[in-house]
Design an enzyme around this catalytic site. Sequence first.
Site, PDB file in Angstrom:
ATOM      1  N   LYS A 252       7.877  -9.264 -13.865  1.00 39.60           N
ATOM      2  CA  LYS A 252       6.593  -8.597 -13.644  1.00 39.60           C
ATOM      3  C   LYS A 252       5.545  -9.686 -13.498  1.00 39.60           C
ATOM      4  O   LYS A 252       5.255 -10.412 -14.446  1.00 39.60           O
ATOM      5  CB  LYS A 252       6.231  -7.646 -14.787  1.00 39.60           C
ATOM      6  N   ARG A 272      -3.633  -1.965  -4.082  1.00 38.04           N
ATOM      7  CA  ARG A 272      -3.126  -0.739  -4.698  1.00 38.04           C
ATOM      8  C   ARG A 272      -4.178   0.361  -4.665  1.00 38.04           C
ATOM      9  O   ARG A 272      -3.856   1.524  -4.752  1.00 38.04           O
ATOM     10  CB  ARG A 272      -2.613  -0.981  -6.120  1.00 38.04           C
ATOM     11  N   GLU A 301       3.989  -8.521  -4.736  1.00 41.85           N
ATOM     12  CA  GLU A 301       2.919  -8.958  -5.635  1.00 41.85           C
ATOM     13  C   GLU A 301       2.506 -10.353  -5.192  1.00 41.85           C
ATOM     14  O   GLU A 301       3.328 -11.266  -5.153  1.00 41.85           O
ATOM     15  CB  GLU A 301       3.455  -8.959  -7.076  1.00 41.85           C
ATOM     16  N   ARG A 418       3.544   8.241 -11.559  1.00 47.07           N
ATOM     17  CA  ARG A 418       3.881   7.365 -12.679  1.00 47.07           C
ATOM     18  C   ARG A 418       5.040   8.032 -13.399  1.00 47.07           C
ATOM     19  O   ARG A 418       4.864   9.075 -14.017  1.00 47.07           O
ATOM     20  CB  ARG A 418       2.676   7.223 -13.606  1.00 47.07           C
TER      21      ARG A 418
END
Length: 583
Positions: A252, A272, A301, A418
């Site tokens: 991450k 985003r 990312e 989510r």
Amino acid sequence: MLFLELAETFKEMETTSSRLALTQFLVALLKKTPVNIIDKIVYLIQGKLGPDHSSKELGIAEKIVTRSLSLVTGVSLNDIQLEYNKIGDLGDVAFSLKYNKTQSTLFQEPLTVEKVFDTLIKIANTSGPGSLDLKIRYITSMLNNSSSLEAKYLLKLVLGNLRLGIANYTLIDAIALSFTGNKENRRILENAFNLSSDLGNIARILAKGSLNDVQLISVSLFVPVRPMLAERAADSREALKKMRGECLAEYKIDGERVQIHKKGKQIELFTRSLENITFHFPEIVKMFADQSANNFIAEGEVVAINPDNLRYLPFQSLMKRRRKHQIQQAMETYPVLLNLFDLLYYDGQDTMGFAFFKRRGLLENIFGNIKNERLKLVDQIKASNIEEIEKFMTKALRNGCEGLMLKDPNSRYRAGAREWAWIKLKKEYSGTISDSVDLVILGALYGKGRRVGKYGALLLGSYSKIDDTFYTICKVGTGFKDNVLATLYDKLSKLIIHKKHPRVEAGALPMDVWFEPSIVLEIVTAEITLSPVYTTGRNTIKPGYGFALRFPKFTGNVREDKSPEDSTTVNEVLQIYRNQLKQ
Ligand code: AMP
């Protein structure tokens, strides 16, 4: 449709303090709007001229507006400035000057919404030499035809100051109610919105046709898809259980999410929150221009790096790239690297329905052999036990990552959702709960001592998508460096509203100032406790009590990449509270 009708609705909306009433005003407005301008009304309600990704920006300089207002009313620039200093908003100044429509010109034609919208587009498109005079002419011509109420909202629109705070999900409810009579249909609209990010278009399709037509809306190139989001788990044991014993674990990375769209020579990048940031990253555009891979939407990312050893730098370094000028120089001073992690569309086909392992396989086929050290696939392993995950976590942290992202290999890509198909595991902050939260600033108390004239404490809130409302969770006053506090103060002063925002649930909490929810801060905390003061999750665990953060501290990160609706949700807070009880 007369602009006056819109201005009157704006006035009513501005005075309401309940979200329910806000929705009802919206429904009444949408129902009386002619079908052919429904999209324009939807954009204007949000103070925009189109969907976020393609919208021309409003926000004309105040001096242009002041000059226009002076020309139309005959009031001197100086007197307008004095009035502005007192009131703080040029729309309100126009209203207080109460200039009389009948005096202004003999050849008046009533202002229509169409005329205003088209003129605003022209203003937004005007640039270069002579543009200043032209803009003044456009604004004065509209002001000449407007009453004081119309002038007030016209100027708020022109300046980009219309602070009705109508967010997407409140509008989605209103559109569902107006054209189908049933709020339950929100889900279908939301799905179309997650793929197309254009509520004006959805409202127009629905008003002209049916829900079936809305269901036909699909992903398309150069229209950003709302990103899939992750839940958070207490630890790797819980995460693995949620993944039913097997997952694909990835680094991450502490950067900014970017969605890359490419077809032929056209390449565009979106954040985003669907902002077009192609302009900020010429080197990423070039990376893809150099590749034969074509006709795709990928996600990754982007992270700032130390060019000598390619080590990842924290998020703040990347934010230095968010500038309007000297892009080339910034590119050299703050180089970046892109880690690709998903593929949403490829070669004319929507790939979001494919299982994640298959999407990753495609990514490897397409980009796996690239010889460019600044473009890679995110580090990933297949993991089926806790030891593997923990070992990979240690490696991730050693390599400058925030933690891990665990993904269900068989899950599809669910735009805007989510869910437990993606789980984030972040590093432990010593002495604090195992994760940071991102909270939106809702209000403030004035400072004392060294902080006189600034804010002493900021009221923060979490977000609930179910009712599109922000709930209070703590006041924070620590972790702010003086320079950050000063910048925040300036930004916040533009967001001040005269009473609590209708989409904020704050109970009876007294505040010196309220803000339009806009700025998101990253916060760490020692613990989540129960409190009778704050409204996040109120009554979930104990009647009359909500959740509060104990010893909250600002990490120094203003999450400029997050919109207020990207804040930590009420549900996530509940999750963190439950996780805490297990430890
Ligand atoms: P958070 O913002 O804390 O909710 O975490 C979700 C964000 O992590 C995503 O929106 C991405 O910007 C970022 N991220 C970093 N690495 C990955 C990855 N391997 N997969 C998906 N998202 C990632």
